[in-house]
Design a protein around this motif. Structure first.
Motif, PDB file in Angstrom:
ATOM      1  N   SER A 253       0.805  -1.203  -0.024  1.00 26.68           N
ATOM      2  CA  SER A 253      -0.124   0.179  -0.179  1.00 26.68           C
ATOM      3  C   SER A 253       0.776   1.180   0.018  1.00 26.68           C
ATOM      4  N   VAL A 254       2.057   1.448   0.637  1.00 17.86           N
ATOM      5  CA  VAL A 254       2.755   2.257   0.688  1.00 17.86           C
ATOM      6  C   VAL A 254       3.417   2.578  -0.610  1.00 17.86           C
ATOM      7  N   HIS A 255       4.133   1.566  -1.386  1.00 16.90           N
ATOM      8  CA  HIS A 255       4.445   1.741  -2.569  1.00 16.90           C
ATOM      9  C   HIS A 255       3.576   1.904  -3.727  1.00 16.90           C
ATOM     10  N   LEU A 256       2.440   1.370  -3.429  1.00 14.61           N
ATOM     11  CA  LEU A 256       1.453   1.809  -4.737  1.00 14.61           C
ATOM     12  C   LEU A 256       1.018   3.355  -4.348  1.00 14.61           C
ATOM     13  N   ILE A 257       0.592   3.659  -3.289  1.00 12.74           N
ATOM     14  CA  ILE A 257       0.174   4.971  -3.154  1.00 12.74           C
ATOM     15  C   ILE A 257       1.201   5.903  -3.674  1.00 12.74           C
ATOM     16  N   SER A 258       2.500   5.855  -3.067  1.00 12.08           N
ATOM     17  CA  SER A 258       3.758   6.539  -3.517  1.00 12.08           C
ATOM     18  C   SER A 258       3.795   6.645  -5.033  1.00 12.08           C
ATOM     19  N   GLY A 259       3.860   5.505  -5.753  1.00 14.77           N
ATOM     20  CA  GLY A 259       3.873   5.302  -7.160  1.00 14.77           C
ATOM     21  C   GLY A 259       2.726   6.064  -7.909  1.00 14.77           C
ATOM     22  N   LEU A 260       1.537   5.982  -7.314  1.00 15.49           N
ATOM     23  CA  LEU A 260       0.198   6.514  -7.789  1.00 15.49           C
ATOM     24  C   LEU A 260       0.401   8.029  -7.771  1.00 15.49           C
ATOM     25  N   GLY A 261       0.936   8.453  -6.618  1.00 11.64           N
ATOM     26  CA  GLY A 261       1.121  10.111  -6.368  1.00 11.64           C
ATOM     27  C   GLY A 261       2.146  10.721  -7.422  1.00 11.64           C
TER      28      GLY A 261
ATOM     29  N   GLY B   8       2.738   9.214 -10.332  1.00  6.33           N
ATOM     30  CA  GLY B   8       2.065   9.366 -11.674  1.00  6.33           C
ATOM     31  C   GLY B   8       0.879  10.445 -11.797  1.00  6.33           C
ATOM     32  N   LEU B   9       0.198  10.561 -10.820  1.00  7.76           N
ATOM     33  CA  LEU B   9      -0.810  11.900 -10.848  1.00  7.76           C
ATOM     34  C   LEU B   9      -0.186  13.144 -10.874  1.00  7.76           C
ATOM     35  N   ALA B  10       0.930  13.375 -10.182  1.00  3.17           N
ATOM     36  CA  ALA B  10       1.485  14.504 -10.457  1.00  3.17           C
ATOM     37  C   ALA B  10       1.910  14.709 -11.747  1.00  3.17           C
ATOM     38  N   LEU B  11       2.359  13.696 -12.484  1.00  6.55           N
ATOM     39  CA  LEU B  11       2.883  13.867 -13.613  1.00  6.55           C
ATOM     40  C   LEU B  11       1.802  14.430 -14.908  1.00  6.55           C
ATOM     41  N   LEU B  12       0.464  13.502 -14.451  1.00  7.68           N
ATOM     42  CA  LEU B  12      -0.656  13.764 -15.237  1.00  7.68           C
ATOM     43  C   LEU B  12      -1.117  15.189 -14.969  1.00  7.68           C
ATOM     44  N   LEU B  13      -1.294  15.545 -13.947  1.00  6.06           N
ATOM     45  CA  LEU B  13      -1.780  16.714 -13.567  1.00  6.06           C
ATOM     46  C   LEU B  13      -0.739  18.099 -14.180  1.00  6.06           C
TER      47      LEU B  13
ATOM     48  N   ASN C 220       0.806  17.705 -16.888  1.00  8.59           N
ATOM     49  CA  ASN C 220       0.577  17.691 -18.436  1.00  8.59           C
ATOM     50  C   ASN C 220      -0.697  17.893 -18.939  1.00  8.59           C
ATOM     51  N   ASN C 221      -1.807  17.478 -18.074  1.00  3.09           N
ATOM     52  CA  ASN C 221      -3.247  17.622 -18.498  1.00  3.09           C
ATOM     53  C   ASN C 221      -3.962  18.997 -18.031  1.00  3.09           C
ATOM     54  N   VAL C 222      -3.331  19.369 -16.969  1.00  2.80           N
ATOM     55  CA  VAL C 222      -3.899  20.646 -16.360  1.00  2.80           C
ATOM     56  C   VAL C 222      -3.041  21.996 -16.413  1.00  2.80           C
ATOM     57  N   TYR C 223      -1.848  21.625 -16.375  1.00  2.00           N
ATOM     58  CA  TYR C 223      -0.967  22.868 -16.341  1.00  2.00           C
ATOM     59  C   TYR C 223      -0.181  23.045 -17.670  1.00  2.00           C
ATOM     60  N   SER C 224      -0.296  21.837 -18.709  1.00  2.68           N
ATOM     61  CA  SER C 224       0.338  21.783 -20.035  1.00  2.68           C
ATOM     62  C   SER C 224       1.504  22.091 -19.728  1.00  2.68           C
ATOM     63  N   VAL C 225       2.349  21.402 -18.981  1.00  2.00           N
ATOM     64  CA  VAL C 225       3.686  21.338 -18.810  1.00  2.00           C
ATOM     65  C   VAL C 225       4.282  20.191 -18.759  1.00  2.00           C
TER      66      VAL C 225
ATOM     67  N   ILE D  80       5.431  17.945  -8.643  1.00  2.00           N
ATOM     68  CA  ILE D  80       5.703  16.412  -7.970  1.00  2.00           C
ATOM     69  C   ILE D  80       5.937  16.528  -6.418  1.00  2.00           C
ATOM     70  N   SER D  81       6.637  17.574  -6.220  1.00  2.00           N
ATOM     71  CA  SER D  81       7.079  17.806  -4.759  1.00  2.00           C
ATOM     72  C   SER D  81       5.654  18.023  -3.774  1.00  2.00           C
ATOM     73  N   VAL D  82       5.072  19.081  -4.422  1.00  2.00           N
ATOM     74  CA  VAL D  82       3.788  19.303  -3.697  1.00  2.00           C
ATOM     75  C   VAL D  82       2.997  18.353  -3.320  1.00  2.00           C
ATOM     76  N   ILE D  83       2.858  17.209  -4.411  1.00  4.14           N
ATOM     77  CA  ILE D  83       1.626  16.184  -4.292  1.00  4.14           C
ATOM     78  C   ILE D  83       2.318  14.995  -3.527  1.00  4.14           C
ATOM     79  N   GLU D  84       3.704  14.844  -3.653  1.00  5.58           N
ATOM     80  CA  GLU D  84       4.358  13.520  -3.141  1.00  5.58           C
ATOM     81  C   GLU D  84       4.579  13.967  -1.642  1.00  5.58           C
ATOM     82  N   CYS D  85       4.865  15.104  -1.317  1.00  2.00           N
ATOM     83  CA  CYS D  85       5.250  15.553   0.166  1.00  2.00           C
ATOM     84  C   CYS D  85       4.254  15.084   1.108  1.00  2.00           C
ATOM     85  N   PRO D  86       3.198  15.402   1.024  1.00  2.00           N
ATOM     86  CA  PRO D  86       1.896  14.936   2.171  1.00  2.00           C
ATOM     87  C   PRO D  86       1.936  13.378   2.152  1.00  2.00           C
TER      88      PRO D  86
END
Length: 245
Positions: free
Chosen positions: A40-48, A50-55, A57-62, A75-81
């Protein structure tokens, strides 16, 4: 009667006293964690991640090639918490360290780890200057979340635990939680080092700029090491189950 008492007292004093446990063995005690918890720790960290990269690219277009500094910051803002809250649950010495204290340790460890990673990168040849200042800071924050923050959240400033996890001076990592912290941290560092190899080549590709390929290498090494970590935890749990049977 008096002679017997004297003899028994001499015998009791001559008996060898039990030796205290070596300090190294005491320091190697690590909080237990099941394979499901590690997954669960590894999966949530990895999904976080991936979510940061998708966000980005798709939301901020960067992305890392077009806007590396902003992408790394997201990436740091999402992964930190995610990292701090997850690893703080598995803190050592729960009787002495509350959950909030472990979270506070993780927050304090983030800038300290970023400083260590930035100095290490500069020592190995990362560019220095105002042009790369923010990019280097944001890359160092991401690397701190991959390497330093999990260990700080779990072990605090216990030097012997840090030696066991990162330097292997006292003994090798012994528990599931040790593997869960040690392997992804080493994977991120090795991946970043391998990712830096194309930078000096004269291919004139945009992704050769600092720290684009280094960041991709660090993230790839981090994710691969999490898979290896979980595999070793499963093997260890299976071996212990067979040994008990």
């Amino acid at each position: 009667m008096k002679a017997n008492a004297t003899t028994s007292s001499v015998k009791s004093s001559a008996e060898p006293k039990p030796e205290p446990e070596p300090e190294a063995e005491i320091s190697t005690s690590s909080p237990s964690i099941s394979a499901l918890e590690a997954l669960s720790v590894h999966l949530i960290s990895g999904l976080g991640l991936g979510l940061a990269l998708l966000l980005a690219n798709n939301v901020y277009s960067v992305n890392l090639v077009s806007h590396p500094s902003l992408t790394l910051l997201l990436i740091s803002v999402i992964e930190c918490p995610i990292v701090i809250l997850l690893y703080s649950r598995h803190r050592k010495n729960r009787e002495e360290c509350s959950y909030l204290k472990a979270v506070g340790r993780g927050l304090l460890g983030l800038p300290v780890g970023a400083l260590v990673n930035s100095l290490g990168a500069i020592a190995l040849g990362a560019p220095v200057g105002t042009r790369y200042f923010l990019t280097t800071i944001n890359w160092s924050l991401m690397m701190s979340l991959f390497t330093i923050v999990p260990a700080v959240s779990v072990f605090g400033t216990s030097w012997k635990d840090w030696q066991r996890i990162f330097a292997h001076t006292n003994c090798r990592p012994i528990g599931s939680l040790d593997f869960m912290i040690c392997l992804p941290a080493h994977g991120a560092i090795i991946g970043a080092w391998l990712g830096a190899w194309p930078m000096p080549l004269d291919w004139e590709r945009p992704w050769q700029e600092w720290p684009i390929c280094v960041s991709y290498g660090a993230m790839a090494g981090y994710l691969v090491a999490m898979v290896v970590s979980f595999s070793l935890i499963l093997v260890r749990a299976r071996f212990q189950h067979v040994k008990r049977d």
